[in-house]
Design an enzyme around this catalytic site. Structure first.
Site, PDB file in Angstrom:
ATOM      1  CB  SER A   1      48.519  32.912  27.067  1.00 24.62           C
ATOM      2  OG  SER A   1      48.083  33.240  28.174  1.00 24.62           O
TER       3      SER A   1
ATOM      4  CE1 TYR B   1      53.759  31.058  29.380  1.00 16.98           C
ATOM      5  CE2 TYR B   1      51.751  32.775  29.574  1.00 16.98           C
ATOM      6  CZ  TYR B   1      52.679  31.322  29.543  1.00 16.98           C
ATOM      7  OH  TYR B   1      51.196  30.473  29.369  1.00 16.98           O
TER       8      TYR B   1
ATOM      9  CE  LYS C   1      51.972  29.807  26.235  1.00 14.05           C
ATOM     10  NZ  LYS C   1      51.862  29.094  25.430  1.00 14.05           N
TER      11      LYS C   1
END
Length: 273
Positions: A164, A177, A181
């Site tokens: 991401s 999160y 990534k």
């Protein structure tokens, strides 16, 4: 007359090249995790339209059945199964089933991810970190470890991790999160030289804000969308197909000299040099 003939021949060559390109993955078998909607489904479609037999999976059987029916309707060779990539037995069953039914594995697209936390990173718990890292990072590596022997038997293969833009530029309230990534960027770089001797390429895509169910909390908020658009050169949010096509390219012979790389699919959002 000659000019017209020349244009016709050029058109034929271009058309022929496109037709061959559309079947550039014929005979290949591709596992795509979390592939019943969003980026995963778009990747399965792009790989399937290039001729690959795609194996789609999700935690819920009804979602798998729906995706299989959709892909079959597009004349794509497809097999579907349930799989929670966070569970060892599910990962092993996914790979073993693929080998048994399809004869081997050539491509792995590791797309599955979770985000059970939204808020100040200092409020995140050990359980949150365990869940995110288990699914988003460890499962990607462990799935790769499972498929490598099968890829080696077929002379090589391709692995693509879905990271991401948050891996480069952590997003507010998505701290854990974002870190997971970032880890995928490092995993890509670590695995690529290790697997190159087996003719297995390892690459990564880092999407920006893509209109999927997973990111709906972002793109359904008009104020947030307008702020994001200010950072974009292409003034629209991304669609899953924008990422699926890049994944299919990375798995194709057209990308045979690319490994250890991350391609950002962000509409021009500045996130790295």
């Amino acid at each position: 007359m000659l000019q017209c003939l020349g244009r016709c021949l050029l058109s034929y060559r271009v058309t022929g090249h496109r037709m061959m390109s559309q079947q550039s993955l014929a005979g290949r078998v591709a596992i795509v995790t979390a592939s019943t909607d969003g980026i995963g489904l778009a990747a399965a479609q792009a790989l399937g339209h290039r001729g690959a037999h795609v194996v789609v999976s999700s935690r819920r059987k009804e979602n798998v059945d729906k995706a299989v029916a959709l892909l079959q309707g597009e004349k794509i060779q497809v097999t579907g199964t349930t799989c929670n990539v966070g569970k060892r037995e599910d990962r092993e069953r996914l790979v073993n089933m693929t080998v048994d039914r399809c004869g081997g594995v050539d491509i792995l697209v590791s797309n599955a991810a979770v985000n059970p936390f939204f808020g100040n990173i200092m409020d995140s718990t050990e359980e949150v970190w365990d869940k995110i890292l288990d699914v988003n990072v460890k499962a990607s590596f462990l799935l790769t470890k499972l498929v490598v022997p099968h890829m080696e038997k077929r002379g090589g293969g391709s692995v693509v991790f879905v990271s991401s833009v948050a891996g480069y530029q952590p997003m507010q309230a998505l701290g854990p999160y974002s870190v997971s990534k970032t880890a995928l960027l490092g995993l890509t770089r670590a695995l690529a030289p290790e697997l190159a001797h087996s003719n297995i390429r390892v690459n990564c895509v880092a999407p920006g804000v893509i209109k999927t169910r997973f990111s709906s909390a972002l793109w359904q908020n008009e104020a947030i969308v307008e702020e994001f658009k200010k950072q974009l050169a292409i003034k629209r949010l991304g669609e899953p197909e924008d990422v699926g096509g890049v994944i299919a390219f990375l798995c194709s012979e057209e990308a045979s000299y690319i490994t250890g790389e991350t391609i950002t699919v962000t509409g021009g959002m500045s996130c790295r040099l």
